[in-house]
Design an enzyme around this catalytic site. Structure first.
Site, PDB file in Angstrom:
ATOM      1  N   LYS A  46       0.858  -1.136  -0.007  1.00  0.00           N
ATOM      2  CA  LYS A  46       0.020   0.017   0.170  1.00  0.00           C
ATOM      3  C   LYS A  46       0.994   1.158   0.068  1.00  0.00           C
ATOM      4  O   LYS A  46       2.007   1.072   0.373  1.00  0.00           O
ATOM      5  CB  LYS A  46      -0.760  -0.041   1.278  1.00  0.00           C
ATOM      6  N   TYR A 267      15.490  30.431   9.370  1.00  0.00           N
ATOM      7  CA  TYR A 267      14.331  30.913   9.713  1.00  0.00           C
ATOM      8  C   TYR A 267      14.139  31.086  11.122  1.00  0.00           C
ATOM      9  O   TYR A 267      14.506  30.232  11.898  1.00  0.00           O
ATOM     10  CB  TYR A 267      12.842  30.215   9.162  1.00  0.00           C
TER      11      TYR A 267
END
Ligand SMILES: *Cc1c(COP(=O)(O)O)cnc(C)c1O
Length: 372
Positions: A46, A267
């Protein structure tokens, strides 16, 4: 540096290279078959084979002898159907959704029936078309996620006419705590599946995911459903990988710089240089599946040298402290290792505060993918 991989990547323009070792996937599959015989070994593929690329991984597993493949969605099964020979059986874990029955049957895909309405819909289609339709019946043994309850299974078992036209290939359930071998829930779930089995005599059982493989033979039953161990992940929290690693991730340095004491990095200026330091900016970030939670945590490796992540993880870049390396050892164009021989998938996941499954399934679409 470090043998074949670096030389292979030399001269390449790719900003980051994800290498998937399909031979290791095949060896992992065969190792499980040898270890678990006579239990049948399926493969859970999956989510694009846990992010590794189902189009390459599933055929490799088929080559290694696998004939039973589990996906989550019908659409995943329909896409995979075209890539595997007819002798492969495809199972849909998430169940038979209303309105998709005919498509599922026509494609020869086996639904996992998770609710009485799904069983009725499948049986009704079987009677309409005059075929016998195969299915897996899932029962809930304690996860409260998918599958029939005790009462629902009772009602179904006591009404054989409701099942006419449907052939159950397996009676399955899923372990909630298989990654914790000591957890008492494992034995409770196994016992609960035994109780359900008495209502459906002769139907083979299927219980174990990767973690369940390592709980002992009583958990193996007729077929097991491993995912993460095939892809080199550890089945048990905090444990080492039981099989071979499959994935390697190398990211390119795009710039290096020296900064003085007091310089702010990234940042928010969340890292402030305590002393002059040398930095390398690498070309992958959270858009490539490297979690923002790695900000100021975790590391990359250059050979055996650990290069700590400093500052916040950006969308497309991460900054590393390369001060411990000789000047010039790493420069623009160099590759550093995020997952590989010096740093396991589990280590990276732990530093990010997540699990190996999440790191794998989020591996970015921008990586140049190499299969070998
Ligand atoms: C995802 C999944 C698996 C595979 O789990 P791993 O821990 O990766 O081995 C097995 N069974 C079910 C029902 C699943 O959803």
């Amino acid at each position: 540096m470090d043998g074949s991989f670096y030389s292979e990547a030399q001269g390449d323009t790719a900003a980051a290279v994800l290498t998937v070792d399909l031979d290791a996937v095949r060896r992992n599959y065969r190792a499980l078959v040898a270890r678990l015989a006579p239990t049948r070994v399926s493969a859970v593929v999956k989510a694009d084979a846990y992010g590794l690329g189902v189009a390459r991984v599933a055929p490799a597993l088929f080559d290694a002898g696998c004939r039973d493949f589990f996906v989550a969605h019908l659409d995943e099964a329909l896409a995979l159907r075209e890539r595997l020979p007819d002798t492969a059986r495809l199972f849909v874990l998430n169940g038979l959704q209303h309105g998709t029955e005919a498509v599922c049957a026509r494609a020869g895909i086996v639904p996992v029936l998770n609710a009485p309405a799904q069983v009725r819909a499948w049986a009704s289609l079987a009677r309409k078309t005059g075929e016998t339709l195969p299915a897996v019946l899932q029962v809930d043994t304690g996860m409260s996620r998918l599958g029939l309850s005790d009462a629902e299974a009772d009602a179904l078992a006591s009404d054989p006419s409701a099942l006419r036209g449907v052939r159950f290939l397996f009676l399955m359930s899923h372990l909630a705590s298989a990654d914790e071998p000591e957890n008492a829930q494992n034995a409770m779930q196994r016992a609960a599946l035994g109780t359900f089995a008495a209502r459906f005599p002769g139907v083979p059982l299927c219980l174990a995911n990767s973690g369940g493989l390592f709980l002992g033979a009583r958990y193996h039953a007729a077929m097991v459903r491993p995912g993460i161990v095939l892809y080199g992940g550890a089945p048990t929290a905090g444990a080492a990988n039981a099989l071979e690693p499959v994935v390697r991730l190398d990211v390119r340095v795009i710039q290096t710089r020296e900064v003085p004491a007091g310089a702010r990095v990234g940042y928010g200026g969340s890292h402030v240089a305590a002393a002059p330091m040398r930095l390398a900016t690498i070309a992958a970030g959270y858009a490539d599946g490297l979690p923002h939670s790695l900000s100021n945590r975790g590391a990359a490796y250059f050979g055996a040298t650990r290069l700590p992540i400093v500052g916040r993880v950006s969308m497309d870049t991460i900054t590393l402290d390369i001060s411990t390396l000789p000047v010039g050892a790493v420069e623009a164009g160099s590759l550093v290792e995020l997952i590989g021989p010096h740093q396991t998938l589990e280590q990276l996941a732990a530093d990010a505060g997540t699990i190996a499954y999440e790191i794998l399934t989020r591996l970015g679409p921008r990586y140049a993918r190499r299969y070998r």
